[in-house]
Scaffold this active site. Structure first.
Site, mmCIF file in Angstrom:
data_model
loop_
_atom_site.group_PDB
_atom_site.id
_atom_site.type_symbol
_atom_site.label_atom_id
_atom_site.label_comp_id
_atom_site.label_asym_id
_atom_site.label_seq_id
_atom_site.Cartn_x
_atom_site.Cartn_y
_atom_site.Cartn_z
ATOM 1 N N GLY A 127 0.824 -1.197 0.000
ATOM 2 C CA GLY A 127 0.000 0.000 0.000
ATOM 3 C C GLY A 127 0.860 1.249 0.000
ATOM 4 O O GLY A 127 1.966 1.228 -0.559
ATOM 5 N N GLU A 128 0.369 2.321 0.600
ATOM 6 C CA GLU A 128 1.067 3.622 0.667
ATOM 7 C C GLU A 128 1.150 4.306 -0.701
ATOM 8 O O GLU A 128 1.710 5.388 -0.815
ATOM 9 C CB GLU A 128 2.515 3.486 1.186
#
Lengths: 316, 316
Positions: free
Chosen positions: B283-284
């Site tokens: 993610g991120e």
């Protein structure tokens, strides 16, 4: 590779602020790169791209969609900064060198005799060896040579067996008739040149730019400079080294799987899994140059991220 | 998209010094980008990465391998420059903004009631909309929110049907028991919140960072800023828009296929083929940020290469 650097890089990787394994192949790439650079927290700042050009006797047999004069024209385009590889090298912060290898003297038609003499192949290997910048921290070798998927297919077939048809493809875009001619030319070349010792395969069925790529890849191994392999022709050059000496490509990763049909099979013979698969079939080192970005991202994460302790983040 | 720019970019692509189609997907990417930027020879110089963070009521149900406090800790890590996305944004020349959305006030547990009120979801959508820099020429939205693959799975299941088990995966690394709990939580949430209208799905089963990503992606469409989608959670946010309005994701490409099991299925529902597949599951915005390099390479080739006429190269 440096076992201590690999171990230290693995330990660092386990402490970075991410779930274990969450960066997937980027983690393996960074650890592999750390091992070759002998540094558990390496930087990747000086990639070198070298494009080698050569002409081929077999081009006169009609194995390419383009006339042989395009080789020298594209060398001029590389020098003027107008080719795809120029843009990609610039985009990923790489220096780029262009070596034209006796373009006015094509190799011999390998259906008739060996493509190169011993002096010629040694000269091309040496040109590749000497072209590598010892201060580079990553190497990409690419090629330009109208007709050169034909020698690449012949090399692959000589080294790994199978039928010529399994190793030939459409290159820059030959039609069905061209593909049939190409397959026949490879078959004839394999009969004319029966020696299967890897360096003899390179001499008899290869070409100057192919030998130069092999020389550069060997030099990079010696200098502990990691290499990103490009497409089918570059991989055929690398395959000669792999068959000549075990571990000769441990410093190499496959930048991409090209659209040339046999590239994936050749990578599989070498045990290399491509990083990208975007349908490129240009050569010049273009697919490998594109993969510089992936490797840069991997090294940036590995060397730049905070650890759980540094960031005060709770571990799982 | 701008039809005139697309047509002009296609014409330019056909004149560049390479065999037709030899740059594979890079050619499509450049033409798509030219269309959205309204410029047949665009540049890509100002990518923006925005990371949205939110907390989730369902985290208390044990759906994640990490404690909920990690969300706020990771926000501090983003702000200090220590996370993976910081390194990737820097490596690809992107600016990075971090928006923490009321972390001390998690959404409601959606097995009991709707995750957000109308005011809450509108506030989160607006935060995403307003976070987009109108001067950016590319947008990546990423997220941080312990437990947020659970709302993403619930959204996907609500929008596209199938069983909860088809849409749930191991996220940051839950074990078999955790995965079983997660699947049960999704199933309960779908019963508690039966409305299948896309924006109601977002409100009832989503989260603040998910709504904010949807808001940012919608704003980018309005501002003709192309978007690279990240992993499963980002794609779930985008899917809400796709189901709400036809063509809502025409300005989006899929940066990668993550290791989260259902991501590929979700991309397939949206008709998006991922650029990269490297086993990331962080993610991120990390996978999308990595794909900035591919898009930069595509645009650099398209806008920087010489034509056959300019370079004096013979066409096929």
């Amino acid at each position: 590779t440096d076992a201590a650097a690999v171990a230290a890089a693995q330990a660092r990787n386990g402490q970075l602020t991410k779930p274990p394994g969450a960066l997937g192949r980027l983690e393996e790439l960074a650890i592999w790169y750390a091992g070759w650079r002998g540094d558990a927290r390496p930087r990747l700042e000086h990639p070198q791209v070298i494009v080698f050009a050569g002409n081929h006797g077999v081009a006169a047999r009609g194995v390419s969609a383009f006339p042989a004069e395009v080789t020298v024209q594209m060398v001029a385009n590389f020098r003027a900064g107008g080719a795809a590889i120029n843009q990609l090298a610039k985009a990923f912060g790489a220096t780029m060198d262009v070596l034209a290898l006796e373009l006015d003297r094509p190799t011999a038609d390998f259906t008739q005799t060996a493509a190169m003499t011993e002096a010629e192949v040694i000269s091309a290997l040496a040109a590749g060896w000497l072209a590598v910048d010892a201060a580079a921290d990553l190497l990409v070798v690419g090629e330009m040579g109208i007709g050169n998927t034909t020698p690449a297919a012949a090399i692959a077939c000589a080294l790994f067996g199978g039928t010529p048809g399994e190793w030939t493809g459409r290159g820059t875009g030959v039609d069905d008739k061209g593909l049939s001619v190409k397959t026949q030319v490879v078959a004839e070349g394999l009969v004319t040149n029966p020696d299967r010792e890897p360096l003899e395969v390179l001499r008899c069925l290869g070409g100057r730019e192919i030998a130069a790529m092999a020389g550069a890849i060997a030099r990079a191994h010696h200098a502990r400079i990691p290499v990103i392999l490009d497409g089918f022709i570059c991989t055929a050059a690398a395959a000669v080294l792999a068959q000549a000496a075990e571990g000769a490509l441990d410093h190499c990763i496959a930048g991409h799987a090209s659209a040339e049909a046999a590239h994936r099979a050749l990578l599989s013979k070498l045990g290399k899994q491509p990083l990208l698969e975007l349908g490129l079939r240009l050569g010049e080192g273009s697919g490998a140059a594109l993969a510089i970005g992936v490797l840069k991202g991997a090294v940036a994460c590995h060397s730049g991220m905070a650890t759980f302790a540094e960031a005060g983040v709770s571990d799982a």
